[in-house]
Design a protein around this motif. Structure first.
Motif, mmCIF file in Angstrom:
data_model
loop_
_atom_site.group_PDB
_atom_site.id
_atom_site.type_symbol
_atom_site.label_atom_id
_atom_site.label_comp_id
_atom_site.label_asym_id
_atom_site.label_seq_id
_atom_site.Cartn_x
_atom_site.Cartn_y
_atom_site.Cartn_z
ATOM 1 N N ALA A 40 -66.489 95.498 42.123
ATOM 2 C CA ALA A 40 -67.890 95.556 41.711
ATOM 3 C C ALA A 40 -68.827 95.714 42.893
ATOM 4 C CB ALA A 40 -68.250 94.303 40.921
ATOM 5 N N ASP A 41 -68.461 95.213 44.040
ATOM 6 C CA ASP A 41 -69.325 95.259 45.216
ATOM 7 C C ASP A 41 -69.186 96.552 46.016
ATOM 8 O OD1 ASP A 41 -70.442 92.813 44.691
ATOM 9 O OD2 ASP A 41 -69.021 91.691 45.931
ATOM 10 N N ARG A 42 -68.274 97.451 45.605
ATOM 11 C CA ARG A 42 -68.044 98.666 46.372
ATOM 12 C C ARG A 42 -69.039 99.781 46.049
ATOM 13 N NH1 ARG A 42 -62.311 98.630 45.576
ATOM 14 N NH2 ARG A 42 -62.534 100.535 44.363
ATOM 15 N N VAL A 43 -69.710 99.687 44.920
ATOM 16 C CA VAL A 43 -70.613 100.748 44.489
ATOM 17 C C VAL A 43 -72.046 100.240 44.537
ATOM 18 C CG1 VAL A 43 -71.201 102.339 42.619
ATOM 19 C CG2 VAL A 43 -68.813 101.670 42.980
ATOM 20 N N THR A 44 -72.946 101.078 45.029
ATOM 21 C CA THR A 44 -74.352 100.711 45.098
ATOM 22 C C THR A 44 -75.066 101.170 43.839
ATOM 23 O OG1 THR A 44 -74.376 100.887 47.513
ATOM 24 C CG2 THR A 44 -76.496 100.987 46.383
ATOM 25 N N HIS A 45 -75.495 100.218 43.035
ATOM 26 C CA HIS A 45 -76.358 100.510 41.900
ATOM 27 C C HIS A 45 -77.780 100.101 42.266
ATOM 28 C CE1 HIS A 45 -72.291 100.117 40.159
ATOM 29 N NE2 HIS A 45 -72.691 101.032 39.304
ATOM 30 N N HIS A 46 -78.744 100.551 41.499
ATOM 31 C CA HIS A 46 -80.127 100.356 41.901
ATOM 32 C C HIS A 46 -80.970 99.596 40.890
ATOM 33 C CE1 HIS A 46 -78.522 103.882 44.041
ATOM 34 N NE2 HIS A 46 -79.181 103.365 45.047
ATOM 35 N N LEU A 47 -80.554 99.603 39.619
ATOM 36 C CA LEU A 47 -81.339 98.915 38.600
ATOM 37 C C LEU A 47 -80.420 98.563 37.430
ATOM 38 C CD1 LEU A 47 -84.130 98.062 37.368
ATOM 39 C CD2 LEU A 47 -84.276 100.391 36.431
ATOM 40 N N LEU A 70 -77.926 120.395 47.598
ATOM 41 C CA LEU A 70 -77.031 119.346 48.090
ATOM 42 C C LEU A 70 -75.639 119.490 47.489
ATOM 43 C CD1 LEU A 70 -79.484 116.319 47.789
ATOM 44 C CD2 LEU A 70 -79.121 117.838 49.753
ATOM 45 N N GLU A 71 -74.632 119.149 48.275
ATOM 46 C CA GLU A 71 -73.248 119.186 47.822
ATOM 47 C C GLU A 71 -72.930 117.910 47.023
ATOM 48 O OE1 GLU A 71 -70.300 121.403 48.790
ATOM 49 O OE2 GLU A 71 -72.028 122.762 48.783
ATOM 50 N N PRO A 72 -71.865 117.949 46.209
ATOM 51 C CA PRO A 72 -71.535 116.788 45.354
ATOM 52 C C PRO A 72 -71.468 115.434 46.055
ATOM 53 C CG PRO A 72 -70.278 118.683 44.645
ATOM 54 C CD PRO A 72 -71.007 119.107 45.893
ATOM 55 N N PRO A 73 -70.828 115.297 47.228
ATOM 56 C CA PRO A 73 -70.766 113.943 47.805
ATOM 57 C C PRO A 73 -72.126 113.405 48.228
ATOM 58 C CG PRO A 73 -69.856 115.556 49.334
ATOM 59 C CD PRO A 73 -70.051 116.264 48.027
ATOM 60 N N VAL A 74 -73.038 114.291 48.628
ATOM 61 C CA VAL A 74 -74.378 113.848 49.006
ATOM 62 C C VAL A 74 -75.161 113.455 47.755
ATOM 63 C CG1 VAL A 74 -76.508 114.478 50.198
ATOM 64 C CG2 VAL A 74 -74.315 115.324 51.039
ATOM 65 N N ARG A 75 -75.014 114.244 46.699
ATOM 66 C CA ARG A 75 -75.664 113.871 45.445
ATOM 67 C C ARG A 75 -75.185 112.498 44.981
ATOM 68 N NH1 ARG A 75 -74.926 119.440 41.925
ATOM 69 N NH2 ARG A 75 -76.241 120.793 43.206
ATOM 70 N N ALA A 76 -73.881 112.283 45.049
ATOM 71 C CA ALA A 76 -73.338 110.994 44.601
ATOM 72 C C ALA A 76 -73.918 109.843 45.403
ATOM 73 C CB ALA A 76 -71.815 111.004 44.713
ATOM 74 N N ALA A 77 -74.119 110.061 46.709
ATOM 75 C CA ALA A 77 -74.661 109.007 47.569
ATOM 76 C C ALA A 77 -76.138 108.741 47.290
ATOM 77 C CB ALA A 77 -74.465 109.381 49.033
ATOM 78 N N LEU A 78 -76.864 109.780 46.878
ATOM 79 C CA LEU A 78 -78.308 109.639 46.693
ATOM 80 C C LEU A 78 -78.706 109.327 45.256
ATOM 81 C CD1 LEU A 78 -79.690 112.558 48.904
ATOM 82 C CD2 LEU A 78 -79.337 110.169 49.516
ATOM 83 N N THR A 79 -77.813 109.540 44.305
ATOM 84 C CA THR A 79 -78.145 109.320 42.904
ATOM 85 C C THR A 79 -78.598 107.888 42.652
ATOM 86 O OG1 THR A 79 -76.640 111.028 42.110
ATOM 87 C CG2 THR A 79 -77.201 109.284 40.564
ATOM 88 N N ARG A 80 -79.701 107.746 41.934
ATOM 89 C CA ARG A 80 -80.179 106.425 41.521
ATOM 90 C C ARG A 80 -79.399 106.024 40.268
ATOM 91 N NH1 ARG A 80 -81.314 105.516 46.296
ATOM 92 N NH2 ARG A 80 -83.447 105.017 46.834
ATOM 93 N N ARG A 81 -78.637 104.946 40.373
ATOM 94 C CA ARG A 81 -77.737 104.540 39.302
ATOM 95 C C ARG A 81 -78.344 103.377 38.520
ATOM 96 N NH1 ARG A 81 -71.762 105.723 41.811
ATOM 97 N NH2 ARG A 81 -72.434 107.267 43.343
ATOM 98 N N VAL A 82 -78.503 103.608 37.236
ATOM 99 C CA VAL A 82 -79.120 102.633 36.339
ATOM 100 C C VAL A 82 -78.054 102.143 35.361
ATOM 101 C CG1 VAL A 82 -80.892 102.262 34.587
ATOM 102 C CG2 VAL A 82 -81.359 103.757 36.558
ATOM 103 N N VAL A 83 -77.908 100.837 35.247
ATOM 104 C CA VAL A 83 -76.887 100.233 34.395
ATOM 105 C C VAL A 83 -77.557 99.516 33.229
ATOM 106 C CG1 VAL A 83 -74.960 98.610 34.299
ATOM 107 C CG2 VAL A 83 -75.406 99.898 36.407
ATOM 108 N N VAL A 84 -77.113 99.837 32.019
ATOM 109 C CA VAL A 84 -77.540 99.099 30.830
ATOM 110 C C VAL A 84 -76.396 98.166 30.457
ATOM 111 C CG1 VAL A 84 -78.381 99.244 28.471
ATOM 112 C CG2 VAL A 84 -78.871 101.108 30.077
ATOM 113 N N LEU A 85 -76.678 96.879 30.405
ATOM 114 C CA LEU A 85 -75.629 95.909 30.110
ATOM 115 C C LEU A 85 -76.184 94.815 29.221
ATOM 116 C CD1 LEU A 85 -74.951 93.697 33.295
ATOM 117 C CD2 LEU A 85 -77.116 94.779 32.737
ATOM 118 N N GLY A 86 -75.279 94.150 28.507
ATOM 119 C CA GLY A 86 -75.709 93.081 27.625
ATOM 120 C C GLY A 86 -74.541 92.530 26.843
ATOM 121 N N ALA A 87 -74.806 91.521 26.051
ATOM 122 C CA ALA A 87 -73.779 90.923 25.204
ATOM 123 C C ALA A 87 -73.377 91.902 24.107
ATOM 124 C CB ALA A 87 -74.299 89.625 24.603
ATOM 125 N N GLU A 88 -72.361 91.529 23.316
ATOM 126 C CA GLU A 88 -71.889 92.386 22.239
ATOM 127 C C GLU A 88 -72.991 92.665 21.233
ATOM 128 O OE1 GLU A 88 -67.344 91.551 21.252
ATOM 129 O OE2 GLU A 88 -68.488 89.686 21.423
#
Length: 359
Positions: free
Chosen positions: A275-282, A145-163
């Motif tokens: 924030a709403d422009r990017v699709t994250h998954h978890l 797969l080429e880079p733009p397809v990988r970017a579209a298919l990548t499962r994006r995981v976000v770790v977030l929390g307080a300080e």
């Protein structure tokens, strides 16, 4: 080798892969000009506009156009052929001199265009991959797969929390866990928190004017946060284009909406839109309870950690985001995070089936 005037490559590119790109590049080398026609059915889950954009990025020296084609293929039915040709002819009305294809129907397609048929690697020996194989197992076909397809298919995981709740520690450990799988997974990316880099630069600039400045002397404006969110998105997108099927992000632009509340108060519509422009998954929300507060020179909100945790939880819930709360010891947190990410990856990519073909 014979050169042609106007060449045509036609396909679904659902999604495009290395075999498609080899076909297009071969055709471009043999033609004065080349048109790539992307045909998508309405039932398919990858929008036509995305496929056209991906092909344009990969082949800037070709003209790429798109058409909606909701007619099932039947290679033995002349009336079906006529209906398809009406779609193709409307999208590409110019004369075609050569049709390049790897498919068995290539010669008939060329005949109907009044063009020469050029078959390119019909046995798929150079790139043993197909759209069907990619849809069934994107991770297994990742290197095709080429880079733009990988970017579209990548499962994006976000770790977030307080300080000081271990978000960076967990994100780094999680990325390393998937890198140890080897192969394609060895390229698992980690995206650092740009807001921290931005904060460090603010403090350094202030100290340049006032050497005794401390973190509590730094102030933020509402205009800082759209920049932070945009930069976080851009860095994440760049990492997704070159990484593995999963990307680990230490915070994201969604979290920036709550950090805006923390430092400025209220909401910023520009940050919300970003924030709403990017699709994250978890999202993995790190709890503050049982985690000692460490002042690393850029923290001053120990008493605000319960409020931050609750605000992040409330916004994740309100916006319908898929999240898991992570608590316990460092080992327990990593184990829980891996379980959550493995569950995400196990759900697959869920492409809808293309229209049936009768050959």
């Amino acid at each position: 080798m014979k050169r042609h005037g106007h060449g045509l490559v036609l396909g679904k590119f659902y999604p495009p892969h290395a075999g498609h790109h080899h076909l297009v590049r071969t055709a471009r080398d043999r033609c004065e000009r080349l048109t790539v026609l992307v045909c998508a059915a309405s039932v398919e889950s990858v929008p036509l506009a995305d496929r056209v954009a991906w092909m344009r990025e990969a082949h800037p020296d070709a003209r790429v156009v798109g058409a909606v084609d909701d007619i099932p293929m039947d290679l033995n039915d002349p009336a079906v052929w006529d209906a398809h040709m009406a779609v193709f002819g409307a999208a590409v009305p110019e004369r075609i001199d050569a049709v390049f294809s790897s498919e068995s129907y290539g010669p008939e397609l060329a005949r109907r265009f009044g063009a020469e048929s050029v078959l390119v690697d019909p046995g798929r020996t150079l790139f043993p991959v197909s759209g069907t194989a990619v849809r069934a197992d994107p991770a297994g076909c990742w290197d095709y797969l080429e880079p733009p397809v990988r970017a579209a298919l990548t499962r994006r995981v976000v770790v977030l929390g307080a300080e000081s709740t271990g978000t960076t520690t967990l994100a780094l450990a999680l990325a390393e866990h998937y890198r140890r799988r080897g192969g394609t997974w060895a390229r698992t990316g980690y995206v650092a928190e740009y807001g921290r880099e931005f904060s460090e630069a603010k403090l350094a600039a202030l100290r340049g004017r006032w050497p005794g400045a401390r973190w509590e002397d730094v102030s933020f404006t509402t205009d800082d946060f759209p920049h932070i969110a945009e930069t976080q998105n851009a860095r994440e997108e760049a990492a997704a284009r070159v990484g593995s099927p999963v990307l680990i992000c230490d915070t994201d632009s969604f979290a920036t909406t709550v950090w805006h509340e923390r430092y400025v108060g209220g909401r910023n519509p520009l940050v919300e839109k970003t924030a709403d422009r990017v699709t994250h998954h978890l999202w993995l929300l790190t709890g503050h309870e049982g985690v000692a507060f460490e002042d690393d020179g850029l923290r001053d909100g120990e008493e605000l950690r319960p409020w931050m945790t609750e605000r992040l939880r409330a916004e994740l819930t309100r916006t319908g985001r898929n999240f898991v709360e992570i608590t316990g010891s460092r080992r327990e947190r990593l184990d829980a995070a891996v379980t959550a990410v493995d569950g995400l990856l196990a759900t697959g990519w869920r492409f809808t089936d293309p229209l049936p073909e009768r050959r």
